[in-house]
Design a protein around this motif. Sequence first.
Motif: not given
Length: 567
Positions: A322-326, A358-364, A369-374
Motif C-alpha cells: 500500500r505504501l508503494i502504491s501511494e 506544475m510539479l508543485h501544483h500537482t502535489l498540492e 488522495a494520500i492517506q498514509m503518513e509516510q
Amino acid sequence: MDAPATTKKRTSPVWDHFEQISPKKVKCKLCSKELGYQDNTSSMLRHYRALHENKETTPIVPRPVDKNAVEEALINMVIEDCQPFSFVEDTGFRKLIQAFDPTYVLPTRQTLKAMVEERYQQAKEKAKELVARSSAVSITADLWTSINTDAYLAVTCHFIDEQTSLHSAVLGVLHFPDRHTAENMAAVKSALMAQWGIATKVTCLVTDGAANMAACARHLHTLNLIVKKALAENTELSEIRLQCRSIVGYFKSSTTAKTRLTQVQEQMKPTEPVLKLIQEVETRWNSTFHMLQRMYNLREAVGAALAGLDTDITPLTSQELRLISESLQVLSPFNDATVELSEERRVSGSKVIPLLAMLHHTLEDDMGAIQMEQSKAMAECLKKQLRDKLCKLQAMSIMSLATLLDPRYKKIGFFSPHKAKESERRLTAECATVIRQRASSPSSSSSTQPDTSEASQPVAQGDKLWRRLDHTVMQRRTQSDADATVEVHTYLGEPNISRVSNPLDYWEVHKHLYPNLYKLAITFLCTPASSVPCERIFSKAGELLCKRRNRLKPKTLEMLIFLNKNE
C-alpha cells in the motif's frame, strides 16, 4: 557408370529444359539439378514449375561492383557496428566478398583506418561550418571513467541556426589522463571552444559536475537530487526499497527462481507478455520508481513464486504494498518530468521553471488522495524542495529569460508572479541593449557591451562643450528603452501558443515582427535542460568498449562517437 540412354521420341515440352544423362537420371539445363527418371516427366514438370516457370531463363549478367559504394558501406559498418579495422583481413569475410565479386580487392586495415579518419575530418569540418554560423551556443560537459579506468571528457554544443532550427553537435570526447582539477578541465574546454571558434558565443554551460565546471544550472540533476533526498528521508520506504532490491537480486541471480516467476505469470495471465523485475541504479532516482512500479505490478506473481521456492526471502506485506502504491502516485509526475527534461532534439531549458511549478501544483492537488503518513511526509518534503529550487531558478537570468521567450509559457510559466514581473523587467533591459547595439556602428567598441558608464559617473569637465552630444545620447537611450518596452509588452500580450507546439516555429514566423526579441530567443532557447546529451555519449562509449572488449584506443573512440552522433 550407367550406359547412355537409348533415343526415344519425346513429345513433352519439358524436355526442352532437361537432358537425359543415364537411363535413370536427368539433369536440368537451367540449374544443373539432377533428378531421378522413371520413364515419365512428372518429377521434371514439378521441378520446372516450382523453380523456373514464369521466370527469366536467360542468364543474368552481374553488374560490376561500384568500388566507391562498397568502400562507403565498409566505413559505415565500422562506425555503426564498431567493427575493428582488421575485420577486412579476416578469412571468412574475404571469402564472402569474393563470392559476390571475385574482381573486388578489399582495402587493408591501414587503408580502411585512413578512410574512416578522412570521413571524421569531413564530418568535423561540416559541423564546424554549421556552428560558425550560429550567433550563440550552450555547452554541456561531463566526465566519465570507463571500466578499464580511462577518463574521458565529453563536450556537446547546442545552438539555433539561421532557419530557427535547434541543433546539437559533439565537439569532442577527449581522453583525460590529467588530474580532474578545475584548472585542467577549464584548459581543455577552453582549447576545445577556441578550436571550434565559439569562445565568444557561449552563453551557458550545463553539467552535473561541481563548481569547477562553472555550471549555471543542473536542472535534471536538481530534480534527481530532490527526489533522492525525499526517498532517503522516508525511513520505512527506504527499508522497503532494500527489501525490493533483495527480491529483484534473488530472481535475477537464480535461474530456478526466474523460471518459476515466468511460469507463474504465464499461469495467471496467459494472454499477457511476461515481465521481468527491474533493479534500481543508485545514480538514477527514476530507476527506483521503475523498480517499485514493476514490483507492485507483479506483486501477486512474486508472492506466489516465492511461496514455492526454497528461500528465506519473504514477499512484501499488504501494508508495504500500500505504501508503494501511494509513493508511486506521488512520484509518477516526477518520472514524467524527468523524461521531458531529458529531451535533446527539442527546446527544453525553457520548460524547467514551468515544469517544476506544475510539479508543485500537482502535489498540492493530490494531497487529498494520500492517506498514509509516510506518503504525506514525502510529498511535503518534495513540495518544500521544489519551492526552494524554484526560488533560485526564477532569479537566474538564463532560465527566467528562456521561460519568458518561450511562447508556450511566457509569464504564466512562473511559480511566482512577482518573479515573473522581475524577469519581464530584465527582458526589457536586454531588449533595449540589443536595440542600442543594432543602432551603433559595427566598429564601435561599445557595440558588444551595455552602455552604462555615463549613467554612474559625472562628466569631469567640459559639461557645456559636450552638452548637446550627451543630451542626444540620453534621448536615444530613452527611445531604446521605450521601443524595448513596446516590443516586450506586445509580445507578452499575445496569447500563448499550444504547449505541444514548437516554439522555434513561432519565432521563425515572428522574427521580423519582433526582431530584437528574436535575437534574444535564439540566444536563450538553445539552453538544454540537463547534461543528458553528454551522458548519452558515454552510454554509447560504454557500448562500443564492450563490443571491442575494452581494447579501443582513445582517438578511435573519439572518432567513432563523433561520427555516430554528428552524421
